[in-house]
Design a protein around this motif. Structure first.
Motif, short mmCIF file in Angstrom:
data_model
loop_
_atom_site.label_atom_id
_atom_site.label_comp_id
_atom_site.label_asym_id
_atom_site.label_seq_id
_atom_site.Cartn_x
_atom_site.Cartn_y
_atom_site.Cartn_z
N ARG A 73 0.81 -1.19 0.03
CA ARG A 73 -0.05 0.03 -0.04
C ARG A 73 0.75 1.31 -0.09
NH1 ARG A 73 -5.26 -0.41 0.71
NH2 ARG A 73 -6.39 -2.42 1.30
N SER A 74 1.82 1.23 0.82
CA SER A 74 2.84 2.35 0.70
C SER A 74 3.54 2.48 -0.68
CB SER A 74 4.02 2.16 1.81
OG SER A 74 3.25 2.13 3.17
N PHE A 75 3.74 1.54 -1.26
CA PHE A 75 4.56 1.46 -2.54
C PHE A 75 3.32 2.19 -3.41
CE2 PHE A 75 5.12 -0.15 -6.71
CZ PHE A 75 6.34 0.00 -7.20
N ALA A 76 2.18 1.81 -3.46
CA ALA A 76 1.35 2.21 -4.49
C ALA A 76 0.95 3.84 -4.21
CB ALA A 76 -0.02 1.53 -4.38
N GLN A 77 0.98 4.33 -2.86
CA GLN A 77 0.98 5.69 -2.38
C GLN A 77 2.10 6.52 -3.12
OE1 GLN A 77 -1.57 7.24 -1.24
NE2 GLN A 77 -0.57 9.17 -1.55
N LEU A 118 -0.97 -12.85 -3.38
CA LEU A 118 -1.64 -12.06 -2.37
C LEU A 118 -0.92 -10.37 -2.70
CD1 LEU A 118 -4.04 -11.88 -0.94
CD2 LEU A 118 -2.83 -12.04 1.01
N GLY A 119 0.30 -10.52 -2.53
CA GLY A 119 0.79 -9.28 -2.65
C GLY A 119 0.76 -8.71 -4.22
N HIS A 120 0.92 -9.53 -5.04
CA HIS A 120 0.74 -8.98 -6.45
C HIS A 120 -0.46 -8.57 -6.71
CE1 HIS A 120 4.55 -11.18 -8.17
NE2 HIS A 120 4.91 -9.78 -7.99
N ALA A 121 -1.69 -9.32 -6.38
CA ALA A 121 -2.96 -8.80 -6.31
C ALA A 121 -3.12 -7.61 -5.90
CB ALA A 121 -3.95 -9.94 -5.79
N LEU A 122 -2.91 -7.26 -4.75
CA LEU A 122 -3.07 -5.82 -4.09
C LEU A 122 -2.45 -5.02 -4.95
CD1 LEU A 122 -4.15 -4.14 -1.86
CD2 LEU A 122 -2.23 -4.83 -0.32
N LEU A 123 -1.15 -5.13 -5.43
CA LEU A 123 -0.37 -4.33 -5.99
C LEU A 123 -1.09 -4.01 -7.57
CD1 LEU A 123 2.14 -2.61 -6.63
CD2 LEU A 123 3.05 -4.46 -7.83
N LEU A 124 -1.71 -4.81 -8.08
CA LEU A 124 -2.39 -4.67 -9.34
C LEU A 124 -3.80 -3.97 -9.01
CD1 LEU A 124 -3.24 -5.07 -12.28
CD2 LEU A 124 -4.38 -7.21 -11.71
N CYS A 125 -4.52 -4.17 -7.92
CA CYS A 125 -5.72 -3.50 -7.37
C CYS A 125 -5.56 -2.07 -7.28
CB CYS A 125 -6.36 -4.30 -6.43
SG CYS A 125 -6.99 -5.74 -6.47
N LEU A 126 -4.41 -1.79 -6.57
CA LEU A 126 -4.01 -0.21 -6.35
C LEU A 126 -3.69 0.30 -7.27
CD1 LEU A 126 -2.37 -1.00 -2.66
CD2 LEU A 126 -4.69 -0.07 -3.02
N LEU A 127 -2.91 -0.26 -8.28
CA LEU A 127 -2.10 0.50 -9.39
C LEU A 127 -3.16 0.69 -10.64
CD1 LEU A 127 1.43 -0.46 -9.50
CD2 LEU A 127 0.47 1.71 -8.43
N GLN A 128 -4.52 -0.06 -10.59
CA GLN A 128 -5.28 -0.16 -11.75
C GLN A 128 -5.72 1.15 -12.33
OE1 GLN A 128 -9.30 0.43 -10.86
NE2 GLN A 128 -9.20 0.89 -13.07
N THR A 310 -10.29 -10.54 1.10
CA THR A 310 -9.22 -10.58 2.06
C THR A 310 -8.60 -9.15 2.05
OG1 THR A 310 -8.91 -12.89 1.74
CG2 THR A 310 -7.07 -11.59 2.74
N LEU A 311 -8.37 -8.59 0.84
CA LEU A 311 -7.65 -7.40 0.46
C LEU A 311 -8.57 -5.92 0.65
CD1 LEU A 311 -5.80 -8.26 -2.91
CD2 LEU A 311 -4.75 -8.14 -0.33
N GLU A 317 -13.45 0.03 -1.35
CA GLU A 317 -12.24 -0.66 -1.95
C GLU A 317 -12.77 -2.14 -2.84
OE1 GLU A 317 -8.14 0.18 0.33
OE2 GLU A 317 -9.00 -1.64 0.54
N ARG A 318 -13.76 -2.85 -1.84
CA ARG A 318 -14.25 -3.89 -2.63
C ARG A 318 -14.80 -3.43 -4.05
NH1 ARG A 318 -15.69 -8.87 -1.87
NH2 ARG A 318 -17.26 -9.76 -3.02
N LYS A 319 -15.25 -2.49 -4.00
CA LYS A 319 -15.97 -2.15 -5.59
C LYS A 319 -14.79 -1.72 -6.52
CE LYS A 319 -20.56 -0.29 -4.09
NZ LYS A 319 -21.28 0.95 -3.88
N ALA A 320 -13.86 -1.25 -5.99
CA ALA A 320 -12.76 -0.94 -6.80
C ALA A 320 -11.80 -2.07 -7.40
CB ALA A 320 -11.65 0.28 -6.00
N PHE A 321 -11.69 -2.88 -6.23
CA PHE A 321 -10.97 -4.21 -6.53
C PHE A 321 -11.76 -5.17 -7.44
CE2 PHE A 321 -8.26 -3.82 -2.29
CZ PHE A 321 -7.62 -2.79 -3.03
N CYS A 322 -12.90 -5.03 -7.66
CA CYS A 322 -13.99 -5.82 -8.46
C CYS A 322 -13.85 -4.87 -9.90
CB CYS A 322 -15.21 -5.93 -7.87
SG CYS A 322 -15.40 -7.15 -6.82
N PHE A 323 -12.98 -3.93 -9.95
CA PHE A 323 -13.38 -2.93 -11.19
C PHE A 323 -14.41 -2.55 -11.34
CE2 PHE A 323 -9.92 -6.40 -11.93
CZ PHE A 323 -8.87 -5.45 -11.81
N SER A 324 -15.47 -2.17 -10.46
CA SER A 324 -16.82 -1.62 -10.50
C SER A 324 -16.66 -0.17 -10.83
CB SER A 324 -17.57 -1.62 -9.32
OG SER A 324 -17.74 -2.96 -8.94
N ASP A 325 -15.63 0.48 -10.60
CA ASP A 325 -15.45 1.90 -10.97
C ASP A 325 -15.05 1.94 -12.37
OD1 ASP A 325 -13.10 0.34 -10.69
OD2 ASP A 325 -12.05 2.37 -9.66
#
Length: 327
Positions: A73-77, A118-128, A310-311, A317-325
């Motif tokens: 999360r810090s990396f994405a910020q 898991l770390g990669h999935a979070l990275l992708l979600c945050l950088l989407q 989990t993430l 965030e759930r909506k964002a991680f599901c690409f709803s936005d």
């Protein structure tokens, strides 16, 4: 800071081995791209070495610890604040193999699965939000995920994402290399789940996002064996890299140097002929089928839903991680 570059390419585990040689190839062919290699450390000054070798200044190192969700999360910020160009390609390459007893991250997840998935999935979600309208995701898996390939590694097993993340009393007794092959199966399952989401996004928007998985083959000499015993590390780093032709003859043609596999990974990352390819799996530059278990839609969706649940820290965030936005 990076306005002179047109696009970014982010490669995790890019300071050594496969990731480094992928970064080197991409940087050589695209001096107009900002190439970011992300890892826990860059003790060999890989970014500076690549720039000096190429006569460019487009390779940059950023620290990333995929075993820590807080660090991701810090990396994405930091990425947001650095205002890097939009991401043309995201290469999820970093991994480790722990042959001994089960180990856990600071967040309480089995370490092999946590880093490679898991770390990669979070990275992708945050950088989407930072993906360019035309962007590629490449997930580095392994042929060891497929028992039919008879790699000599323990067969991959997927009962649930929850069990991979938090092994039961029984599954915690499994060999460490079995946790590795199962995580590599998870990489393929996630690729197929992500492909379906990307296809829907592409259909409903002007975006063109693709995702493919990659098997680099066996690469003696890389850092994958850093947690093996002393004798195994000696063989891996000193003996086997000098015997590649013999190993290919005796064991499998899918044995390569990091340089050769890095060039193939770079091809999958930026090759223009692959612009329309998605939801596929490549062994080097050959498109092949994956394991029978990897096509199980129930397993794919179990992994997807568990990962998002989990993430995501809240409903937004759930909506964002599901690409709803995006949809």
């Amino acid at each position: 800071m990076s306005s002179r570059f047109q696009r970014s390419v982010l490669i995790t585990g890019g300071t050594a081995g496969l990731g480094y040689h992928c970064a080197l190839n991409v940087a050589r062919k695209h001096p107009e791209y900002q190439i970011v290699i992300a890892s826990r450390f860059d003790s060999n000054a890989s970014a500076a070495t690549a720039n000096k070798l190429l006569g460019h200044e487009n390779v940059k190192f950023l620290r990333l610890d995929l075993s820590s969700l807080g660090n991701v999360r810090s990396f994405a910020q930091d990425w947001e604040e650095s205002k890097f160009p939009l991401i043309r390609a995201l290469v999820l390459n970093a991994a480790l193999q722990l042959p001994g007893d089960v180990q856990y991250t600071e967040d309480g997840y089995e370490k092999t699965f946590a880093i490679s998935h898991l770390g990669h999935a979070l990275l992708l979600c945050l950088l989407q939000p930072h993906l360019a309208d035309t962007a590629r995701v490449v997930i580095v898996s392994s042929g060891t995920h497929d028992p039919a390939q008879k790699s000599g590694m323990p067969d991959a097993k997927y009962h649930s994402a929850e069990e991979l993340a938090h092994p039961t009393a029984d599954s915690a007794k499994n060999a460490g290399r079995q946790r590795y092959t199962s995580t590599k199966l998870a990489n393929v399952l996630y690729t197929y789940s992500l492909h379906r989401r990307f296809a829907s996004i592409n259909e409903k928007t002007t975006k063109h996002w693709t995702v493919n998985a990659f098997d680099p083959g066996l690469m003696p000499g890389t850092g994958l064996a850093r947690d093996a015993n002393l004798f195994e590390r000696f063989l891996w780093h000193r003996i086997l890299p000098k015997a590649l032709p013999l190993l290919r003859l005796m064991l499998s043609p899918n044995i390569h140097s990091p340089e050769d596999s890095g060039e193939a990974l770079a091809w999958l990352t930026i090759g223009p002929e692959l612009e329309s390819k998605s939801g596929l799996y490549y062994e080097g530059k050959a498109q092949i089928k994956t394991s029978k278990a990897s096509y199980d839609r129930i397993k794919q969706e179990d992994l997807w839903e568990w990962t998002v649940s989990t993430l995501a820290r809240n409903e937004e965030e759930r909506k964002a991680f599901c690409f709803s936005d995006v949809l």
